[in-house]
Structures are given as C-alpha cells and as structure tokens.
Design a protein around this motif. Structure first.
Motif, PDB file in Angstrom:
ATOM      1  N   ARG A   1      35.298  31.036  32.681  1.00 56.00           N
ATOM      2  CA  ARG A   1      36.360  31.133  33.682  1.00 56.00           C
ATOM      3  C   ARG A   1      36.854  29.779  34.191  1.00 56.00           C
ATOM      4  O   ARG A   1      38.013  29.645  34.546  1.00 56.00           O
ATOM      5  CB  ARG A   1      35.943  32.045  34.842  1.00 56.00           C
TER       6      ARG A   1
ATOM      7  N   VAL B   1      46.811  35.736  35.947  1.00 55.79           N
ATOM      8  CA  VAL B   1      46.387  37.106  36.213  1.00 55.79           C
ATOM      9  C   VAL B   1      47.407  37.909  37.019  1.00 55.79           C
ATOM     10  O   VAL B   1      47.112  38.939  37.544  1.00 55.79           O
ATOM     11  CB  VAL B   1      44.970  37.189  36.843  1.00 55.79           C
TER      12      VAL B   1
ATOM     13  N   ASP C   1      38.140  53.148  34.108  1.00 54.83           N
ATOM     14  CA  ASP C   1      39.182  52.901  33.128  1.00 54.83           C
ATOM     15  C   ASP C   1      38.622  52.028  32.028  1.00 54.83           C
ATOM     16  O   ASP C   1      37.715  51.227  32.256  1.00 54.83           O
ATOM     17  CB  ASP C   1      40.480  52.367  33.758  1.00 54.83           C
TER      18      ASP C   1
ATOM     19  N   GLY D   1      37.775  46.513  39.861  1.00 52.90           N
ATOM     20  CA  GLY D   1      36.771  46.054  38.911  1.00 52.90           C
ATOM     21  C   GLY D   1      35.963  44.926  39.536  1.00 52.90           C
ATOM     22  O   GLY D   1      34.796  45.077  39.903  1.00 52.90           O
TER      23      GLY D   1
ATOM     24  N   HIS E   1      51.649  54.391  36.991  1.00 56.41           N
ATOM     25  CA  HIS E   1      50.592  53.419  37.266  1.00 56.41           C
ATOM     26  C   HIS E   1      51.232  52.063  37.483  1.00 56.41           C
ATOM     27  O   HIS E   1      52.241  51.734  36.852  1.00 56.41           O
ATOM     28  CB  HIS E   1      49.659  53.333  36.056  1.00 56.41           C
TER      29      HIS E   1
ATOM     30  N   GLN F   1      42.265  39.348  42.121  1.00 55.70           N
ATOM     31  CA  GLN F   1      41.784  38.388  43.128  1.00 55.70           C
ATOM     32  C   GLN F   1      42.835  38.201  44.233  1.00 55.70           C
ATOM     33  O   GLN F   1      43.209  37.100  44.601  1.00 55.70           O
ATOM     34  CB  GLN F   1      41.398  37.056  42.440  1.00 55.70           C
TER      35      GLN F   1
ATOM     36  N   GLU G   1      41.859  51.297  40.753  1.00 51.88           N
ATOM     37  CA  GLU G   1      41.060  50.731  39.659  1.00 51.88           C
ATOM     38  C   GLU G   1      40.400  49.403  40.017  1.00 51.88           C
ATOM     39  O   GLU G   1      40.699  48.376  39.416  1.00 51.88           O
ATOM     40  CB  GLU G   1      41.962  50.502  38.446  1.00 51.88           C
TER      41      GLU G   1
ATOM     42  N   GLY H   1      42.501  44.911  41.790  1.00 51.54           N
ATOM     43  CA  GLY H   1      42.937  43.587  42.208  1.00 51.54           C
ATOM     44  C   GLY H   1      42.378  43.047  43.505  1.00 51.54           C
ATOM     45  O   GLY H   1      42.727  41.934  43.903  1.00 51.54           O
ATOM     46  N   PHE H   2      41.521  43.801  44.198  1.00 57.38           N
ATOM     47  CA  PHE H   2      40.987  43.312  45.478  1.00 57.38           C
ATOM     48  C   PHE H   2      40.107  42.077  45.261  1.00 57.38           C
ATOM     49  O   PHE H   2      39.258  42.067  44.379  1.00 57.38           O
ATOM     50  CB  PHE H   2      40.175  44.423  46.168  1.00 57.38           C
TER      51      PHE H   2
ATOM     52  N   GLY I   1      46.216  50.777  40.541  1.00 62.61           N
ATOM     53  CA  GLY I   1      45.540  49.643  39.908  1.00 62.61           C
ATOM     54  C   GLY I   1      44.415  49.064  40.743  1.00 62.61           C
ATOM     55  O   GLY I   1      43.933  49.692  41.686  1.00 62.61           O
TER      56      GLY I   1
ATOM     57  N   LYS J   1      36.498  46.733  32.403  1.00 59.00           N
ATOM     58  CA  LYS J   1      36.652  45.444  31.722  1.00 59.00           C
ATOM     59  C   LYS J   1      35.931  44.336  32.477  1.00 59.00           C
ATOM     60  O   LYS J   1      35.575  43.315  31.908  1.00 59.00           O
ATOM     61  CB  LYS J   1      38.138  45.076  31.551  1.00 59.00           C
TER      62      LYS J   1
HETATM   63  N1  LLP Z   1      43.605  47.821  36.312  1.00 61.32           N
HETATM   64  C1  LLP Z   1      44.306  47.140  35.402  1.00 61.32           C
HETATM   65  C2  LLP Z   1      45.395  47.789  34.683  1.00 61.32           C
HETATM   66  C3  LLP Z   1      44.005  45.797  35.142  1.00 61.32           C
HETATM   67  O1  LLP Z   1      44.720  45.127  34.255  1.00 61.32           O
HETATM   68  C4  LLP Z   1      42.930  45.176  35.840  1.00 61.32           C
HETATM   69  C5  LLP Z   1      42.574  43.798  35.582  1.00 61.32           C
HETATM   70  C6  LLP Z   1      42.204  45.946  36.777  1.00 61.32           C
HETATM   71  C7  LLP Z   1      42.576  47.267  36.989  1.00 61.32           C
HETATM   72  C8  LLP Z   1      41.044  45.403  37.560  1.00 61.32           C
HETATM   73  O2  LLP Z   1      41.396  44.377  38.406  1.00 61.32           O
HETATM   74  P1  LLP Z   1      40.291  43.751  39.396  1.00 61.32           P
HETATM   75  O3  LLP Z   1      39.989  44.781  40.462  1.00 61.32           O
HETATM   76  O4  LLP Z   1      39.089  43.455  38.593  1.00 61.32           O
HETATM   77  O5  LLP Z   1      40.932  42.548  39.928  1.00 61.32           O
HETATM   78  N2  LLP Z   1      39.696  37.820  33.276  1.00 61.32           N
HETATM   79  C9  LLP Z   1      40.332  37.572  34.560  1.00 61.32           C
HETATM   80  C10 LLP Z   1      40.763  38.852  35.226  1.00 61.32           C
HETATM   81  C11 LLP Z   1      41.723  39.676  34.417  1.00 61.32           C
HETATM   82  C12 LLP Z   1      42.089  40.933  35.104  1.00 61.32           C
HETATM   83  C13 LLP Z   1      42.852  41.813  34.186  1.00 61.32           C
HETATM   84  N3  LLP Z   1      43.160  43.084  34.703  1.00 61.32           N
HETATM   85  C14 LLP Z   1      39.383  36.778  35.449  1.00 61.32           C
HETATM   86  O6  LLP Z   1      38.307  36.417  34.991  1.00 61.32           O
HETATM   87  O7  LLP Z   1      39.713  36.488  36.585  1.00 61.32           O
END
Ligand code: LLP
Length: 442
Positions: free
Chosen positions: A334, A169, A86, A296, A206, A212, A294, A249-250, A247, A67
């Motif tokens: 954003r 978030v 994912d 992203g 999960h 962030q 996970e 979130g880093f 998940g 995503k």
């Molecule tokens: N796994 C799940 C189930 C999630 O909901 C998310 C992000 C991730 C992994 C990936 O998280 P990351 O590593 O990218 O932090 N649009 C918002 C961020 C929304 C994140 C939603 N879920 C922004 O621009 O900050």
C-alpha cells in the motif's frame, strides 16, 4: 495508537492483541505475521447489522466487501454474524462457497466479469449480480436463459459524487471504469435495456463512491442522488426499484492524521444515510428500498496488525535512517501503490520513548519497497519485534510472491488463543505450478 480494547500494552511492556502477547506470537509463528482480532471484526459486523435492524426495521443486509480480506475463516465469521458478502471474482466466490457461505447472501461485482464467473454465479444461485456494462447485461441474460432462471441484478450507477480520498480509490465520478453515469444518460439507457431482457430481474441500483471516507455528507449526497434517480425511472419507465445498494467506503484510523472512530460514529454514518433514504422516499412517495451496504476496510482494517522482526539498520547521517524488516511490498504494497501512512510501534518494548524518525524498509529488491516513511520510533536493533497497525484490509488480499517471498501466514486471535487461518507458504508452494518444457532439456 488505537483506542481498541483488545489492542493494548501488557504487564511485560509488550503489545498485546486479542489477549496474545505479540512477542510470543512472533516467536511461535515467525515473522512477518498477519494477526487478526476476531472480536474486532465481529463487533464491526454487529455495529452495522444492529443499525439496520434498529433504525431501518431490518429491511436490509450488510454485505462484507470481502476483497478487503478474503479467506475461508472470515466468510465463516460473517456467516455466523448473519451478514452477507460481496465478491469480485470467481476466486472470492469459490472461497465463500467452500466456507459454506449461503449463496443467496452473496453478491457478485466487477467491471469486467468473465463469462465463466457469470456462469459460476448463476449456477451457485447468488443473491444478486451487479451489472456493469451493456455487454455483460446481454451475456448474463443469455446465460440465465440457458440455465432457465431469471437472475436478480442491480445496476452500478455513478451519481457523480466526489469523495475526499486518494484519487486512485475514487470510483463514482463520471470518468470511471465502473458503472453507468446518470449525467450522460448511460444509466437511463442501461435501465431501459435491462428491463427489456427476459431473463434478468432488475431489482434496483448500486453505487460506491470511494474508500477511506470520513465525511458523512459524501454518503448522504450519493444516497440522495440515487434516490432521485429511482424517482426519475419510476416516472419515466414506470420501474419501481426495490433494492438500493450504497456500497462501502467508511474510513479507519491509520495514523494520528485520521480520526479515531467509535462504534457510535460508524453507526452514525449509517444513520445519516438511512435518514437521507427515508426523507427522499417520503418526498417522492416511494416505498423504502431494501438497503444493502458493503463495508470492507472498516470491518477488518483495524482488526489486523502485522508483526515483523528488525534486520539491518542503516543510518545515513543527516539524511535518513532505514530500519529494514523481514516483510515488504510483497505483503503490504500500500505504500508503494498509494503512499499510504501507517503507525509503527516497537511491540517488544512499548514503553520505550520515541527518539527518532525512521523509514521502515522492506526486503524486496527495489528502492520503493517501503512500509512507512519518517515515522517516530524508539531505538531499535536487529531482533526487535515491530508491529504495523491497521493492516487488516487490503494487505493480505493484495499480497504477492514478488521476489519469490512467502505470503505470510495469518493467525486469528481471541481471548488469548491464536489459530492459524492461512498457512505458511513453503518453497514447494512457490514452484508448485512451474513447469520446465522438455524441449528446454536440463
Ligand atoms: N463495494 C465496492 C463496489 C467497492 O469497489 C469497494 C472497494 C467496497 C465496497 C469496499 O470499500 P471499503 O469499505 O473497503 O472502503 N486497495 C485499496 C482499496 C480499494 C477499494 C476498492 N473498492 C486500498 O488498499 O486502499
């Protein structure tokens, strides 16, 4: 300014990324332009994969949370790096499959997947579906029965850990549209229920505590709580979970308010998490679960920058100076959504000294269409090229055609070469799906 090898100032005093001069990129492809550094993405994928290989005996898989930036080229890169992904919609699933991504390394998420999306995932043979509601469990069981398969599933649970990040978030609190809380007994009820469904094969759990995040202890705490839960259901339901998905979130560096993390720091987050899982497993006498993570944002966020051309500059003495660029909330929503902060640089003259604070405004017809507020910048005038850094995650993926602006094209840079990975839209693209009912006449 990032501390990344492939993002630097070249001899001409221009910003360079992946060996490409940003003013050249702007001239060749036009602005606004999303630029992605291939080496950066590959390196981050390897950092996570190597950590699981080295410190967890390879007993796990990195899933790129697509995503953050979904397009065929990024799935090809993830596939080549031997990681999974994912997806959270039929559209992301379709894109991944179309790029030749192995279905068994794709996991489907979503708090309200449609029946079609579930059917598509079952038919594709995805590695797992993360079940998010009772309704979905029953629907998926029925679909799997119709297809004569036993579908691997995980349950999304909320360990109740609050991550220190922007409120919008945070996702793993009890008050969340996602998943099942442990604290109110919902997790226990769905676990028991799914175990009774003949065409679902419950593999484990999960959780995702937010995005962030810089505090290692948030991830550790979440992992500990899910391991406690795994021990609890082993006792109460005699169910052995074999998979733990912790998940993403880093966090990443957007501005000087954020730490600059090295490969070692990212590996460190994962190490701390792995240690927590190992220690809980030994405390409860459990086998180590297969570990899924996970990330992203941390894979693509700092890999991306956006290039713009300065248009009008409006100085309101004593109040504000607006520097308008040819992008805006249609390609980076954003700030409008989260008041996110960014670092902005004058890509066409990186040695110029910052003499002022300006607000970078977009070209959409609304006042809230800003990209960065009160950021330091040198003197700029129409025609100068600006770069906004760390725009690789959740910019293209949240872009829209608001005001019927084009979603910018994306180029992938490496070793001085640039390749288009998402084409420029055309006016024809904008009206492609428009219809004029004949009863309207002309
Ligand atoms: N796994 C799940 C189930 C999630 O909901 C998310 C992000 C991730 C992994 C990936 O998280 P990351 O590593 O990218 O932090 N649009 C918002 C961020 C929304 C994140 C939603 N879920 C922004 O621009 O900050």
């Amino acid at each position: 300014m990032h501390q990344r090898e492939t993002l630097k100032v070249n001899g001409a005093g221009h910003l360079e990324i992946g060996g490409c001069d940003c003013t050249r990129l702007a001239a060749d492809y036009g602005t606004p332009l999303y630029v992605f550094d291939e080496s950066y993405m590959r390196n981050m994928m390897r950092v996570y994969k190597n950590t699981i290989d080295k410190n967890y005996g390879g007993n796990g898989l990195v899933l790129y949370a697509s995503k953050a930036f979904s397009c065929m080229a990024v799935y090809v890169i993830a596939k080549q790096e031997g990681i999974g992904c994912d997806v959270v919609s039929g559209g992301e699933l379709y894109t991944a499959l179309k790029a030749g991504f192995p279905a068994d390394k794709i996991y489907l998420h979503g708090n309200n997947k449609t029946e079609n999306e579930l059917v598509e995932a079952v038919e594709a043979g995805v590695g797992g579906i993360i079940v998010d509601s009772f309704r979905e469990a029953d629907l998926l069981d029925k679909i799997a029965r119709g297809h004569n398969v036993k579908q691997n599933v995980l349950l999304r649970i909320n360990p109740g850990v609050e991550a220190h990040t922007h409120a919008f978030v945070q996702t793993a609190r009890t008050d969340s549209k996602f998943g099942f809380s442990i604290s109110d007994g919902a997790a226990q009820r769905i676990t028991e229920h799914v175990l009774s469904l003949k065409n679902l094969n419950l593999q484990g759990f999960h959780c995702h505590i937010g995005s962030q995040i810089f505090e290692s202890k948030s991830f550790v705490l979440a992992a500990e709580k899910v391991m406690d839960y795994i021990a609890e259901v082993k006792k109460s339901l005699n169910f052995t979970a074999s998979v733990l998905n912790i998940g993403g979130g880093f966090g990443i560096h957007y501005t000087d308010e954020d730490p600059v993390l090295t490969d070692k720091d990212y590996a460190g987050y994962l190490d701390a998490l792995i240690e927590a899982v190992k220690s809980k497993a030994s405390q409860y006498g459990l086998d180590l679960p297969y570990l899924l993570i996970e990330p992203g944002r941390s894979i693509v966020g700092e890999a991306g920058i956006t290039l713009y051309t300065v248009g009008s500059v409006k100085d309101i003495p004593g109040i504000k100076k607006y520097v308008a660029i040819d992008g805006g909330m249609f390609e980076n929503p954003r700030y409008a959504l989260y008041q996110s902060k960014y670092t902005v640089v004058k890509a066409s003259d990186m040695n110029a000294v910052c003499t002022q604070k300006v607000t970078i405004a977009g070209k959409c017809c609304e006042s809230g269409d800003l990209i960065a507020v009160d950021v330091p910048l040198p003197e700029v005038e129409a025609g100068d090229i600006l770069a906004v850094l760390s725009t690789g995650a959740y910019n293209y993926s949240m872009a829209s055609n608001y005001n019927r602006n084009f979603i910018p094209q994306c180029v992938l840079v490496k070793d001085g070469k640039a390749d288009t990975i998402i084409k420029k839209q055309t006016y024809e693209d904008l009206v492609r799906n428009d219809l004029i009912p004949s009863r309207l006449g002309k």
